[in-house]
Design a protein around this motif. Structure first.
Motif, PDB file in Angstrom:
ATOM      1  N   SER A  50      46.108 -32.550 108.507  1.00  0.00           N
ATOM      2  CA  SER A  50      46.963 -31.262 108.692  1.00  0.00           C
ATOM      3  C   SER A  50      48.598 -31.743 108.332  1.00  0.00           C
ATOM      4  N   GLY A  87      54.307 -23.943 110.183  1.00  0.00           N
ATOM      5  CA  GLY A  87      53.284 -24.721 110.065  1.00  0.00           C
ATOM      6  C   GLY A  87      53.567 -26.243 110.631  1.00  0.00           C
ATOM      7  N   ILE A 136      48.506 -19.858 110.066  1.00  0.00           N
ATOM      8  CA  ILE A 136      47.384 -20.856 109.873  1.00  0.00           C
ATOM      9  C   ILE A 136      46.812 -20.786 108.498  1.00  0.00           C
TER      10      ILE A 136
END
Length: 426
Positions: free
Chosen positions: A202, A39, A358
């Motif tokens: 994020s 990620g 994701i």
């Protein structure tokens, strides 16, 4: 001259130096290894491709926020008790067990994504000669074998791999000769366009990793940190670890901004795309080096993330959690072994590797992070638990900001994630 004696003496000095380092430091590398996986690479690369160097400031801010959260978790372990022990004492064994199940399911989803990512990366490295599915299963078994080592061995392995990743990405980035003036402006906070704030969130979410809030409060005991005098080495340890993780993330963002953005890339489908793109732009060697680093980072993350359920279940049941115990290792081995069967997610739910990379971390941001942030905030401000060492007013403000960020991010992301899961992917 006795060369053998000189060599032996040199080896002893190196061994003593290494041993001395790990007596004081190393825990933060385990924590940073858990967040620096598929990620983080995907998000940093996307930030560089879409906005150039403009979001470098967010990487620094995320590292500082992660440092502060880990500092609170460590102080909870030093002056109070592990976080799940606190939860059981306050909420009772039944509710603590329910929370352990909910949170551990998130860890398992994370592990599914990571074994799939490692399998996909290895498949690309061998030119597709072996599909990603069998390699993902083998990754699960390999993670079981590595994760049941003693803590000291894991700590040293994680440290070596994190430093190796830093060197790999700095070498590749250094060959691109990025403009230093443009990099410098990226450390000044700005919002360069639509979608920038989403990427900022994020970056924050993947760095302030909720399993670390539980792990740090447990693992301080492994380092022998038990009193006020241990606060300084604990914070130095966190500083070293987050510096390595932050610089590595910066290198990846700079690499994407310096090479992929000028080459016309506007978005990335997966964290492996930058490796293939680098091969097209600056040579096949860069593709290989980047993919090796990406695979190592994803594998690195599996082990500390999947330690978390072992601590959660042991403490929720009112038992001591010893990483060397048979029951601790059994919980770890069973769950990690299950995670190796990530191909079943694709076969039965229709979710591809990119979807898992994701969506599964997004699930954790929606469920695990808000729950854990609230619990940590409660624990470090509880006078009975922390006594005179409970949060100062300034630390409480920072921790409250983390809680608010976690809750708002979860609320805004929930509809899209649920829709993607129910519709078979992105």
């Amino acid at each position: 001259m006795n060369m053998s004696g000189t060599t032996s003496s040199y080896r002893e000095r190196v061994r003593d130096t290494t041993s001395g380092f790990f007596q004081q430091y190393g825990l933060a590398f385990v924590m940073v290894a858990s967040y620096f996986g598929s990620g983080s690479i995907f998000i940093a690369s996307s930030a560089g491709v879409r906005f150039g160097y403009a979001l470098l400031w967010a990487v620094v801010g995320a590292a500082l926020l992660g440092f502060m959260a880990q500092d609170m978790s460590a102080r909870l372990g030093i002056f109070g008790e592990p976080l799940m022990v606190f939860v059981r004492r306050k909420l009772g064994g039944r509710l603590a067990t329910v929370l352990a199940v909910v949170l551990s399911s998130g860890c398992l989803l994370w592990a599914f994504e990571l074994t799939a990512a490692v399998g996909k990366g290895l498949s690309l490295l061998v030119g597709g000669a072996v599909g990603w599915m069998p390699l993902a299963v083998l990754t699960g078994f390999a993670a079981v074998a590595v994760g049941v080592l003693n803590y000291e061995g894991i700590e040293q392995l994680m440290t070596a791999m994190m430093i190796g990743l830093l060197i790999v990405y700095l070498v590749v980035t250094g060959t691109t000769a990025p403009p230093l003036s443009a990099i410098a402006t990226g450390f000044v906070p700005s919002v360069p366009g639509v979608g920038a704030l989403t990427l900022v969130a994020s970056i924050l979410g993947t760095t302030a990793l909720w399993p670390n809030f539980f792990l740090e409060s447990n693992l301080v005991a492994e380092k022998g940190w038990t009193g006020r005098s241990d606060i300084a080495p604990m914070r130095r340890d966190l500083g070293i670890g987050y510096a390595v993780g932050g610089i590595t993330t910066i290198a990846i963002l700079v690499l994407a901004a310096a090479v992929l953005r000028p080459a016309g890339y506007t978005e990335l489908e997966t964290f492996l795309t930058p490796g293939r793109a680098l091969g097209n732009v600056i040579g096949e060697w860069a593709r290989t080096v980047f993919l090796v680093g990406a695979v190592a980072a994803a594998f690195n993350s599996i082990i500390p993330i999947m330690w978390t359920p072992s601590y959660l279940f042991q403490h929720a049941r009112g038992n001591e959690a010893d990483s060397a115990s048979r029951s601790f290792k059994a919980i770890y081995a069973v769950l990690v072994g299950i995670s190796g069967f990530s191909p079943l997610i694709t076969m039965f739910l229709g979710l591809g590797v990119i979807d898992m990379i994701i969506l599964f971390p997004a699930y954790n941001a929606i469920v695990g992070l808000p729950i854990t942030a609230v619990l940590l905030f409660w624990a470090v401000n509880d006078e009975k638990t922390m006594g005179e060492h409970r949060n100062t007013r300034s630390l409480s403000v920072i921790n409250a900001a983390l809680v608010v960020l976690a809750v708002v991010s979860a609320a805004t992301s929930l509809p899209g994630v649920v829709d993607a899961l129910l519709s078979g992917g992105l």
